[in-house]
Design a protein around this motif. Structure first.
Motif, PDB file in Angstrom:
ATOM      1  N   HIS A   8       1.728  14.292  10.381  1.00  0.00           N
ATOM      2  CA  HIS A   8       2.552  13.131  10.055  1.00  0.00           C
ATOM      3  C   HIS A   8       3.997  13.429  10.401  1.00  0.00           C
ATOM      4  O   HIS A   8       4.526  14.481  10.050  1.00  0.00           O
ATOM      5  N   HIS A   9       4.609  12.501  11.089  1.00  0.00           N
ATOM      6  CA  HIS A   9       6.012  12.656  11.433  1.00  0.00           C
ATOM      7  C   HIS A   9       6.826  11.782  10.491  1.00  0.00           C
ATOM      8  O   HIS A   9       6.523  10.615  10.283  1.00  0.00           O
ATOM      9  N   ILE A  10       7.861  12.347   9.914  1.00  0.00           N
ATOM     10  CA  ILE A  10       8.732  11.609   9.017  1.00  0.00           C
ATOM     11  C   ILE A  10      10.028  11.303   9.761  1.00  0.00           C
ATOM     12  O   ILE A  10      10.746  12.211  10.171  1.00  0.00           O
ATOM     13  N   LYS A  53      14.588  -5.943  21.710  1.00  0.00           N
ATOM     14  CA  LYS A  53      14.404  -5.952  20.262  1.00  0.00           C
ATOM     15  C   LYS A  53      12.947  -5.718  19.888  1.00  0.00           C
ATOM     16  O   LYS A  53      12.651  -4.974  18.942  1.00  0.00           O
ATOM     17  N   ALA A  54      12.015  -6.310  20.633  1.00  0.00           N
ATOM     18  CA  ALA A  54      10.596  -6.108  20.349  1.00  0.00           C
ATOM     19  C   ALA A  54      10.191  -4.653  20.572  1.00  0.00           C
ATOM     20  O   ALA A  54       9.417  -4.089  19.792  1.00  0.00           O
ATOM     21  N   VAL A  55      10.726  -4.043  21.624  1.00  0.00           N
ATOM     22  CA  VAL A  55      10.413  -2.635  21.895  1.00  0.00           C
ATOM     23  C   VAL A  55      10.929  -1.755  20.766  1.00  0.00           C
ATOM     24  O   VAL A  55      10.238  -0.817  20.320  1.00  0.00           O
ATOM     25  N   LEU A  56      12.127  -2.026  20.266  1.00  0.00           N
ATOM     26  CA  LEU A  56      12.660  -1.246  19.153  1.00  0.00           C
ATOM     27  C   LEU A  56      11.788  -1.380  17.909  1.00  0.00           C
ATOM     28  O   LEU A  56      11.500  -0.387  17.227  1.00  0.00           O
ATOM     29  N   VAL A  57      11.357  -2.591  17.605  1.00  0.00           N
ATOM     30  CA  VAL A  57      10.501  -2.804  16.440  1.00  0.00           C
ATOM     31  C   VAL A  57       9.169  -2.079  16.611  1.00  0.00           C
ATOM     32  O   VAL A  57       8.688  -1.405  15.698  1.00  0.00           O
ATOM     33  N   ILE A  58       8.580  -2.202  17.788  1.00  0.00           N
ATOM     34  CA  ILE A  58       7.284  -1.562  18.027  1.00  0.00           C
ATOM     35  C   ILE A  58       7.403  -0.042  17.954  1.00  0.00           C
ATOM     36  O   ILE A  58       6.581   0.628  17.326  1.00  0.00           O
ATOM     37  N   LEU A  59       8.425   0.514  18.580  1.00  0.00           N
ATOM     38  CA  LEU A  59       8.554   1.972  18.621  1.00  0.00           C
ATOM     39  C   LEU A  59       8.867   2.574  17.261  1.00  0.00           C
ATOM     40  O   LEU A  59       8.270   3.580  16.865  1.00  0.00           O
ATOM     41  N   TYR A  60       9.808   1.991  16.536  1.00  0.00           N
ATOM     42  CA  TYR A  60      10.285   2.639  15.315  1.00  0.00           C
ATOM     43  C   TYR A  60       9.676   2.087  14.038  1.00  0.00           C
ATOM     44  O   TYR A  60       9.233   2.857  13.187  1.00  0.00           O
ATOM     45  N   PHE A  61       9.629   0.771  13.871  1.00  0.00           N
ATOM     46  CA  PHE A  61       9.110   0.234  12.623  1.00  0.00           C
ATOM     47  C   PHE A  61       7.585   0.255  12.582  1.00  0.00           C
ATOM     48  O   PHE A  61       7.003   0.319  11.503  1.00  0.00           O
ATOM     49  N   SER A  67       2.865   8.043  17.889  1.00  0.00           N
ATOM     50  CA  SER A  67       1.432   7.792  17.848  1.00  0.00           C
ATOM     51  C   SER A  67       0.700   8.506  18.976  1.00  0.00           C
ATOM     52  O   SER A  67       1.303   9.147  19.834  1.00  0.00           O
ATOM     53  N   THR A  68      -0.602   8.321  18.988  1.00  0.00           N
ATOM     54  CA  THR A  68      -1.455   8.956  19.992  1.00  0.00           C
ATOM     55  C   THR A  68      -1.327   8.252  21.335  1.00  0.00           C
ATOM     56  O   THR A  68      -0.768   7.155  21.432  1.00  0.00           O
ATOM     57  N   ARG A  69      -1.874   8.883  22.343  1.00  0.00           N
ATOM     58  CA  ARG A  69      -1.832   8.291  23.692  1.00  0.00           C
ATOM     59  C   ARG A  69      -2.610   6.984  23.756  1.00  0.00           C
ATOM     60  O   ARG A  69      -2.239   6.075  24.492  1.00  0.00           O
ATOM     61  N   LEU A  70      -3.701   6.895  23.006  1.00  0.00           N
ATOM     62  CA  LEU A  70      -4.488   5.669  23.004  1.00  0.00           C
ATOM     63  C   LEU A  70      -3.665   4.492  22.471  1.00  0.00           C
ATOM     64  O   LEU A  70      -3.730   3.381  23.012  1.00  0.00           O
TER      65      LEU A  70
END
Length: 101
Positions: A8-10, A53-61, A67-70
């Motif tokens: 788990h990454h915090i 903005k969508a990329v930021l939400v997907i990546l961080y929030f 996450s995994t490669r899948l």
């Protein structure tokens, strides 16, 4: 038998504040761009800001950045599919003959 828990990454709290600030700035940029008449460029500029903005939400929030490669494959596939839908929609819109009455 030893079971291994997934790693788990915090994410540090300042990262969330920085992403929130970037999203707030993106919202203000979207609003400001809507108040300026840029002609045909208004929609592409708004779409670029919305994509960032969508990329930021997907990546961080949504924690895709750790996450995994899948998961990455699924997210990238979804963005490519969204791109295909945008291209088809705009191709239909731009090829209509609006001047014929």
């Amino acid at each position: 038998m030893v079971e291994h828990a997934p790693e788990h990454h915090i994410t540090p709290l300042p990262v969330y504040f920085a992403v929130f600030a970037a999203l707030s700035i993106g919202t203000l940029l979207t609003w400001y761009a809507s108040t300026i008449n840029l002609g045909w460029a208004n929609t592409p500029i708004a779409l670029v800001i919305a994509t960032i903005k969508a990329v930021l939400v997907i990546l961080y929030f949504m924690h895709v950045i750790h996450s995994t490669r899948l998961t990455w494959v699924v997210v990238i596939g979804a963005f490519l599919w969204l791109g295909v839908l945008f291209v088809l929609t705009f191709a239909d819109f731009l090829t209509r003959l609006w001047a014929i009455n």
